[in-house]
Design a protein around this motif. Structure first.
Motif, PDB file in Angstrom:
ATOM      1  N   ALA A 103       0.838  -1.204   0.000  1.00  0.00           N
ATOM      2  CA  ALA A 103       0.000   0.000   0.000  1.00  0.00           C
ATOM      3  C   ALA A 103       0.872   1.253   0.000  1.00  0.00           C
ATOM      4  N   GLN A 104       1.973   1.213   0.755  1.00  0.00           N
ATOM      5  CA  GLN A 104       2.878   2.359   0.780  1.00  0.00           C
ATOM      6  C   GLN A 104       3.502   2.601  -0.588  1.00  0.00           C
ATOM      7  N   VAL A 105       3.871   1.512  -1.258  1.00  0.00           N
ATOM      8  CA  VAL A 105       4.454   1.642  -2.593  1.00  0.00           C
ATOM      9  C   VAL A 105       3.458   2.277  -3.553  1.00  0.00           C
ATOM     10  N   ARG A 106       2.181   1.856  -3.460  1.00  0.00           N
ATOM     11  CA  ARG A 106       1.154   2.425  -4.340  1.00  0.00           C
ATOM     12  C   ARG A 106       0.922   3.902  -4.036  1.00  0.00           C
ATOM     13  N   SER A 107       1.096   4.295  -2.754  1.00  0.00           N
ATOM     14  CA  SER A 107       0.832   5.676  -2.360  1.00  0.00           C
ATOM     15  C   SER A 107       2.016   6.599  -2.614  1.00  0.00           C
ATOM     16  N   ARG A 108       3.205   6.029  -2.785  1.00  0.00           N
ATOM     17  CA  ARG A 108       4.420   6.846  -2.834  1.00  0.00           C
ATOM     18  C   ARG A 108       4.415   7.896  -3.938  1.00  0.00           C
TER      19      ARG A 108
ATOM     20  N   SER B 168       4.823  11.830  -3.088  1.00  0.00           N
ATOM     21  CA  SER B 168       5.966  12.552  -3.660  1.00  0.00           C
ATOM     22  C   SER B 168       5.495  13.772  -4.449  1.00  0.00           C
ATOM     23  N   HIS B 169       4.388  13.613  -5.171  1.00  0.00           N
ATOM     24  CA  HIS B 169       3.818  14.739  -5.922  1.00  0.00           C
ATOM     25  C   HIS B 169       3.425  15.865  -4.964  1.00  0.00           C
ATOM     26  N   ALA B 170       2.754  15.499  -3.857  1.00  0.00           N
ATOM     27  CA  ALA B 170       2.348  16.504  -2.867  1.00  0.00           C
ATOM     28  C   ALA B 170       3.573  17.173  -2.237  1.00  0.00           C
ATOM     29  N   GLN B 171       4.613  16.394  -1.956  1.00  0.00           N
ATOM     30  CA  GLN B 171       5.834  16.971  -1.401  1.00  0.00           C
ATOM     31  C   GLN B 171       6.418  18.015  -2.348  1.00  0.00           C
ATOM     32  N   GLY B 172       6.452  17.693  -3.626  1.00  0.00           N
ATOM     33  CA  GLY B 172       6.994  18.637  -4.607  1.00  0.00           C
ATOM     34  C   GLY B 172       6.201  19.933  -4.654  1.00  0.00           C
ATOM     35  N   ILE B 173       4.870  19.814  -4.587  1.00  0.00           N
ATOM     36  CA  ILE B 173       4.019  21.011  -4.600  1.00  0.00           C
ATOM     37  C   ILE B 173       4.316  21.888  -3.386  1.00  0.00           C
TER      38      ILE B 173
END
Length: 293
Positions: A31-36, A40-45
């Motif tokens: 599940a973590q792999v699917r969410s990563r 990561s996209h949110a972190q970049g924003i």
């Protein structure tokens, strides 16, 4: 021999518990792999928006707000990605936002809907649905609007392979997908014969010991399907009794309205906190001070 039998039974039981624990860990890791990618996209924003020094600082913002408001990290990251960005000069992300009272959740036995967390509500609607349909197998899914599908959140009585196979389902090939598309309670009387399933989905369901199912949409006040609760039965079934159908539909609408309230209130509160903390760090960066020690 009695003592040895007892020890052997204990060892077998311990091994079974350890295997179950390891399987749960594997599911969580997957599940973590699917969410990563989403996180990561949110972190970049956030890193770009608040001029943070690195992705870890952005993750810290997400984690703190996730914990403070008891919102899953994936849910918060999805909100960051898909919610219109705040005014760069504004102190608030959502100025003028009107807070509404939470809808009742008496149909699923939750007495304080304003302080209930989403996981507890989903667990409660699953328990209620299984009680109404008289089975002990079922699962709850939440709509993933970014991916156009349903993502499993809770389950009981289902095989490991079932849980992994249906961790995410798209817009076709299952009864829950059909129920979400039609925004209507959907009953499959016999999994082996119903054409709604793909061959792989049918095989997985039958292998888990399910021969019939009822899928109940969790519907917002505006008629949007925000999730799905499904009950699985060991034998082919007939139509639900009208009283059962009425109870399930009413429960689905009540929980759906609460989920919509949770998105508009608790999740937005968490985003507002992210914004406040991000602006604070942005200001600290400009003045050359650091408050994240």
């Amino acid at each position: 021999m009695g003592d040895r039998d007892h020890r052997d039974g204990r060892d077998v039981g311990g091994a079974g518990e350890e295997m179950a624990r390891l399987r749960e860990e594997v599911r969580n890791l997957r599940a973590q792999v699917r969410s990563r990618p989403l996180i990561s996209h949110a972190q970049g924003i956030l890193q770009e928006r608040y001029r943070l020094p690195d992705a870890e600082s952005a993750f810290t913002l997400l984690r703190h707000s996730s914990q403070r408001f008891n919102v899953k990290l994936r849910v918060l990251a999805e909100a960051v990605v898909h919610t219109q960005r705040p005014d760069d000069l504004g102190e608030l992300w959502f100025p003028g936002r009107v807070r509404r009272k939470p809808p009742l959740l008496d149909a699923v036995g939750v007495d304080d809907p304003g302080h209930a967390n989403r996981g507890a509500v989903l667990s409660a609607v699953l328990s209620q649905t299984l009680a109404v349909t008289g089975t002990d197998m079922g699962n709850v899914q939440i709509a993933d609007r970014a991916a156009n599908g349903l993502r499993m959140e809770h389950h009981t009585g289902l095989s490991e392979h079932f849980v992994e196979f249906f961790a995410f389902v798209g817009e076709d090939g299952t009864s829950c997908a059909k129920a979400a598309r039609d925004v209507a309670l959907t009953t499959v009387h016999d999994v082996a014969a119903d054409p709604v399933f793909t061959d792989a989905a049918r095989h997985t369901i039958l292998a888990a010991g399910s021969r019939a199912c009822h899928s109940v949409p969790l519907v917002s006040e505006s008629g949007v399907c925000l999730g799905m609760v499904s009950a699985h039965l060991e034998r082919p079934t007939k139509d639900l009794h009208p009283a059962q159908e009425k109870a399930l539909v009413a429960t689905g609408h009540q929980v759906g309205r609460w989920l919509a309230w949770h998105e508009r209130t608790v999740v937005l509160d968490a985003l507002e906190h992210v914004h406040a903390q991000g602006r604070s760090r942005d200001t600290d960066t400009e003045t050359g001070t650091r408050t994240d020690q």
